[in-house]
Write an enzyme that holds these catalytic residues in place. Sequence first.
Site, PDB file in Angstrom:
ATOM      1  N   GLU A  85     -11.959   2.690  -1.369  1.00  0.00           N
ATOM      2  CA  GLU A  85     -10.888   4.144  -1.380  1.00  0.00           C
ATOM      3  C   GLU A  85     -11.148   4.794  -0.240  1.00  0.00           C
ATOM      4  OE1 GLU A  85      -7.690   4.841  -2.547  1.00  0.00           O
ATOM      5  OE2 GLU A  85      -7.904   5.978  -0.841  1.00  0.00           O
ATOM      6  N   ASN A  93      -0.301   6.621  -3.288  1.00  0.00           N
ATOM      7  CA  ASN A  93       0.750   7.381  -4.355  1.00  0.00           C
ATOM      8  C   ASN A  93       0.983   7.277  -5.805  1.00  0.00           C
ATOM      9  OD1 ASN A  93       1.777   8.155  -2.051  1.00  0.00           O
ATOM     10  ND2 ASN A  93       3.026   5.895  -1.099  1.00  0.00           N
ATOM     11  N   GLY A  99       6.053   8.323 -12.361  1.00  0.00           N
ATOM     12  CA  GLY A  99       5.569   7.724 -14.058  1.00  0.00           C
ATOM     13  C   GLY A  99       6.637   6.389 -14.466  1.00  0.00           C
ATOM     14  N   ARG A 346      20.146   5.003  -2.360  1.00  0.00           N
ATOM     15  CA  ARG A 346      19.843   5.978  -1.775  1.00  0.00           C
ATOM     16  C   ARG A 346      20.317   6.164  -0.016  1.00  0.00           C
ATOM     17  NH1 ARG A 346      13.861   5.516  -4.584  1.00  0.00           N
ATOM     18  NH2 ARG A 346      14.383   6.972  -6.283  1.00  0.00           N
TER      19      ARG A 346
HETATM   20  C1  FAD Z   1       6.348  10.822  -5.318  1.00  0.00           C
HETATM   21  C2  FAD Z   1       6.268   9.548  -4.828  1.00  0.00           C
HETATM   22  C3  FAD Z   1       6.981   9.038  -7.018  1.00  0.00           C
HETATM   23  C4  FAD Z   1       7.182   8.217  -7.568  1.00  0.00           C
HETATM   24  N1  FAD Z   1       7.789   7.693  -7.946  1.00  0.00           N
HETATM   25  C5  FAD Z   1       7.638   5.876  -8.811  1.00  0.00           C
HETATM   26  C6  FAD Z   1       8.311   5.971 -10.199  1.00  0.00           C
HETATM   27  O1  FAD Z   1       8.673   7.000 -11.103  1.00  0.00           O
HETATM   28  N2  FAD Z   1       8.474   4.610 -10.030  1.00  0.00           N
HETATM   29  C7  FAD Z   1       8.325   2.960  -9.428  1.00  0.00           C
HETATM   30  O2  FAD Z   1       8.000   2.803  -9.873  1.00  0.00           O
HETATM   31  N3  FAD Z   1       8.073   3.606  -7.880  1.00  0.00           N
HETATM   32  C8  FAD Z   1       7.947   5.392  -7.788  1.00  0.00           C
HETATM   33  N4  FAD Z   1       7.102   5.616  -6.242  1.00  0.00           N
HETATM   34  C9  FAD Z   1       6.445   4.827  -5.310  1.00  0.00           C
HETATM   35  C10 FAD Z   1       5.492   4.123  -5.943  1.00  0.00           C
HETATM   36  O3  FAD Z   1       4.776   5.103  -6.479  1.00  0.00           O
HETATM   37  C11 FAD Z   1       4.236   3.410  -5.131  1.00  0.00           C
HETATM   38  O4  FAD Z   1       4.983   2.330  -4.453  1.00  0.00           O
HETATM   39  C12 FAD Z   1       2.629   2.788  -5.402  1.00  0.00           C
HETATM   40  O5  FAD Z   1       2.438   4.847  -5.853  1.00  0.00           O
HETATM   41  C13 FAD Z   1       2.405   2.207  -4.289  1.00  0.00           C
HETATM   42  O6  FAD Z   1       1.074   1.173  -5.354  1.00  0.00           O
HETATM   43  P1  FAD Z   1      -0.369   0.446  -4.449  1.00  0.00           P
HETATM   44  O7  FAD Z   1      -0.848   0.807  -5.190  1.00  0.00           O
HETATM   45  O8  FAD Z   1       0.571  -0.296  -3.923  1.00  0.00           O
HETATM   46  O9  FAD Z   1      -0.481   1.675  -3.153  1.00  0.00           O
HETATM   47  P2  FAD Z   1      -1.327   3.673  -3.096  1.00  0.00           P
HETATM   48  O10 FAD Z   1      -1.043   3.281  -5.051  1.00  0.00           O
HETATM   49  O11 FAD Z   1      -0.633   3.753  -2.084  1.00  0.00           O
HETATM   50  O12 FAD Z   1      -2.886   2.607  -3.117  1.00  0.00           O
HETATM   51  C14 FAD Z   1      -3.432   2.732  -2.205  1.00  0.00           C
HETATM   52  C15 FAD Z   1      -4.477   2.496  -1.514  1.00  0.00           C
HETATM   53  O13 FAD Z   1      -5.021   2.391  -0.290  1.00  0.00           O
HETATM   54  C16 FAD Z   1      -6.338   3.287  -0.256  1.00  0.00           C
HETATM   55  N5  FAD Z   1      -6.166   3.253   1.534  1.00  0.00           N
HETATM   56  C17 FAD Z   1      -5.687   2.847   2.325  1.00  0.00           C
HETATM   57  N6  FAD Z   1      -5.315   2.683   3.732  1.00  0.00           N
HETATM   58  C18 FAD Z   1      -7.425   2.114   3.674  1.00  0.00           C
HETATM   59  C19 FAD Z   1      -8.225   1.552   4.138  1.00  0.00           C
HETATM   60  N7  FAD Z   1      -7.496   1.883   5.511  1.00  0.00           N
HETATM   61  N8  FAD Z   1      -8.856   1.986   3.547  1.00  0.00           N
HETATM   62  C20 FAD Z   1      -9.565   1.861   2.008  1.00  0.00           C
HETATM   63  N9  FAD Z   1      -8.426   2.897   1.581  1.00  0.00           N
HETATM   64  C21 FAD Z   1      -7.349   2.603   1.935  1.00  0.00           C
HETATM   65  C22 FAD Z   1      -5.091   4.501   0.130  1.00  0.00           C
HETATM   66  O14 FAD Z   1      -5.492   5.930   0.000  1.00  0.00           O
HETATM   67  C23 FAD Z   1      -4.374   4.513  -1.189  1.00  0.00           C
HETATM   68  O15 FAD Z   1      -5.121   5.171  -2.287  1.00  0.00           O
HETATM   69  C24 FAD Z   1       6.539   6.602  -6.531  1.00  0.00           C
HETATM   70  C25 FAD Z   1       5.977   6.651  -4.675  1.00  0.00           C
HETATM   71  C26 FAD Z   1       6.068   8.563  -4.529  1.00  0.00           C
HETATM   72  C27 FAD Z   1       5.183   8.903  -3.795  1.00  0.00           C
END
Ligand code: FAD
Lengths: 516, 185
Positions: A85, A93, A99, A346
Amino acid sequence: MSDKEKTSGKSVTSRRNFLKQAGGAAAAMGLATSGLMMKTTEAGAAELPKKWDQTADVIVIGSGFAGLAAALEAKKAGAKVIILEKMPVPGGNSIINGGLMAATGSPLQDKEGIKDSPELMFQDMLKAGLHMNHPELAMMVSDQSLGALMWTLDYLNVDYKGRVTHLGGHSVPRSYLTNIRSGAGIVRQELKKVKEEGIPLQKRAYLEHLIMDGKNGIVGVEVLSGYAFPKAGSGKRTFIKANQAVIMANGGFSYDVPFRMIQDPRLDDKLDCTNHPGATAEGLIELLRIGATPVQPSWIQLGPWGCPQEKGMGIGYIFAISGCFPFGIMVDPKTGKRFVNELADRKVRADAIIKTGHWAVGIADTNGAKYVDKLDKMLAKGTVRQFNTLDELAQAFQVNSAELQEQVKRYNAFLAKGKDEEFGKPLRASSQPIAKAPFYGMNLWPKVHHTMGGVQINSKAQLLDLYSQVVPGLYAAGEVTGGVHGAVRLGSNATTDCLVFGRIAGANAAKERPRG
Amino acid sequence: MRTSQHRRLLWKCLLPGLPLLAALLIVHWGAQASSATQGGGPKQLENADVGDCAACHGPAMSLPKDHPTTKGQARKDCDKCHNGKKAATLRGKLPLSHLHALGGVSCADCHGSGDKSAVGTEKCFECHESGEAVAKLTVPQDKVHNNPHDSPHYGTDLDCVLCHHAHAKSENYCSQCHEKTQVVP
Ligand SMILES: Cc1cc2nc3c(=O)[nH]c(=O)nc-3n(C[C@H](O)[C@H](O)[C@H](O)COP(=O)(O)OP(=O)(O)OC[C@H]3O[C@@H](n4cnc5c(N)ncnc54)[C@H](O)[C@@H]3O)c2cc1C
């Protein structure tokens, strides 16, 4: 000159080079945290190292919903796993998300007698997604939604509220909400399991390159460990070998101004972003560099409920979605008039606000505001402001007052008739005229929220290259992938998408034949 | 540049939109952070009286010009004028190493004797107990602030040095996404 100074000096040089190449427009963009700026080595430079510093069976990039789910499944299948990470905190995110998680046929739906099916959820996804969804991926998410939810209940012990929520675009109420109203309710439980399972999670470890070895595909990663976000090139270069596979769960790129402007030039730095600042594109760019197929990267979702006086997601959005949009109106201050159906999807709403060229004003009276959670905190912060009369509100927000009063009169007449003759907003029978003081106002300006597009995967979460061939040893899951949501993601479907495909990626990666 | 402004700017540049400033500041910050520990700037004379600013800072002014002398003084003496958390607080105006030194905590209390290396959260817990314990000290007194030591996202688990820097300007990690955040000592 210290080492730190040297590396930051280098980043400035590369920034300057970029400015030269990209021309004047780039100078106006937020280059500091762009994936485009992160490269300190030439494209194609990722060669097999002379020596690997470390070895694991499965390497997971990213510690959000998808990465943690992948790591736990791979570990369960017997693999030696590590999670990398780049940020100093885990969760991306996912740990700041609202939630909400969608699932069909859930215990809460049963309890309330709500009839639902994966097929119905699939149809909802296609409708919102303008049928641009990749059907096999969308179907996987709807089919597996219950499995993913039960995993969070039975395996992770996540606490949820006792009722399902009905979100826009879903045919029935099907969204679970964590007790603490945050994705952290899930991520923190995943993190607890990761710790119990003894899976190392290295923070400040930045994936710079995927390392490819001919027909063996991806055999490892080149990482900057001790990386200090957002300092390009900081940290120590380390090579980690993956005996079985690398899983890219690096999230979306909403925070990456230059990259998102390439996809959609309207999304400049005047638009704030709801994401964590690490939501940048370098991981996606690296996937494209090794030959991944981009799927709809220009479909970037804006949240029309953003308050420009707040940073990021803030809390003002709660006023917008539970007070102003359903029970009040949104006007263009210049004309004092409405300009869009406040309950459209949206995209329609966000596009309409941007088209006016300036902040909109969201208005609700006391009847509308009574549904707003945390109104106290919004008033104390000054996000939402309170007035005795509509005229005072108009003065404060510089809205044409006479026109506004006319607009409210017209809107109240529509309410009486039960039909919005201006924009076709579905009016609730229970809505009352906008008349009861005090009145509440908030500025609105869209914020960049979600990147529907990303790289192409198949339903086993394997990465497909430009020739639709599987790239051996490489998986991707979560917001970095494209196709599940098509043109528009429905609220609460991202959590499900990430958990479903994260788990699939983890289980399959652990089945790969180890390479010598 | 006044240091409080400096911090505000640093965080601003984490938001998109101030690119060139960001580039400049990041370099400046990197340079500042390293000069703090690698010579060029003030000296780290371990046995100096912390009130004797000039001993390490040299003749360059580290205090406002007509400031009363601070030689031989401790934190409680400063707090006669720089009271606690109020406007005149020393928080955010002096590095945490100084605040500790003024409170009688020496370099060795954090670093041990011998070579200095980075200090982790476990060390802080030798005197500050736990995340839960510090969270109890910072329960907000109003409706707009959050408790920096206990958030829905990270609970009480964050590393102390994410916000509290011993030898550089401290920063509030929450400020990236929340306005109305407190100054970090
Ligand atoms: C404020 C907010 C509210 C939301 N609410 C909802 C909701 O209620 N319900 C819903 O379904 N969705 C919601 N969403 C969307 C959803 O949260 C995201 O789409 C989801 O969390 C993405 O998960 P992920 O595991 O793919 O990525 P993330 O949780 O973003 O994790 C990716 C991780 O990879 C790391 N990373 C990136 N590049 C690199 C690199 N080069 N090297 C090492 N690490 C790296 C990042 O730092 C990050 O920690 C919301 C989004 C936001 C921003």
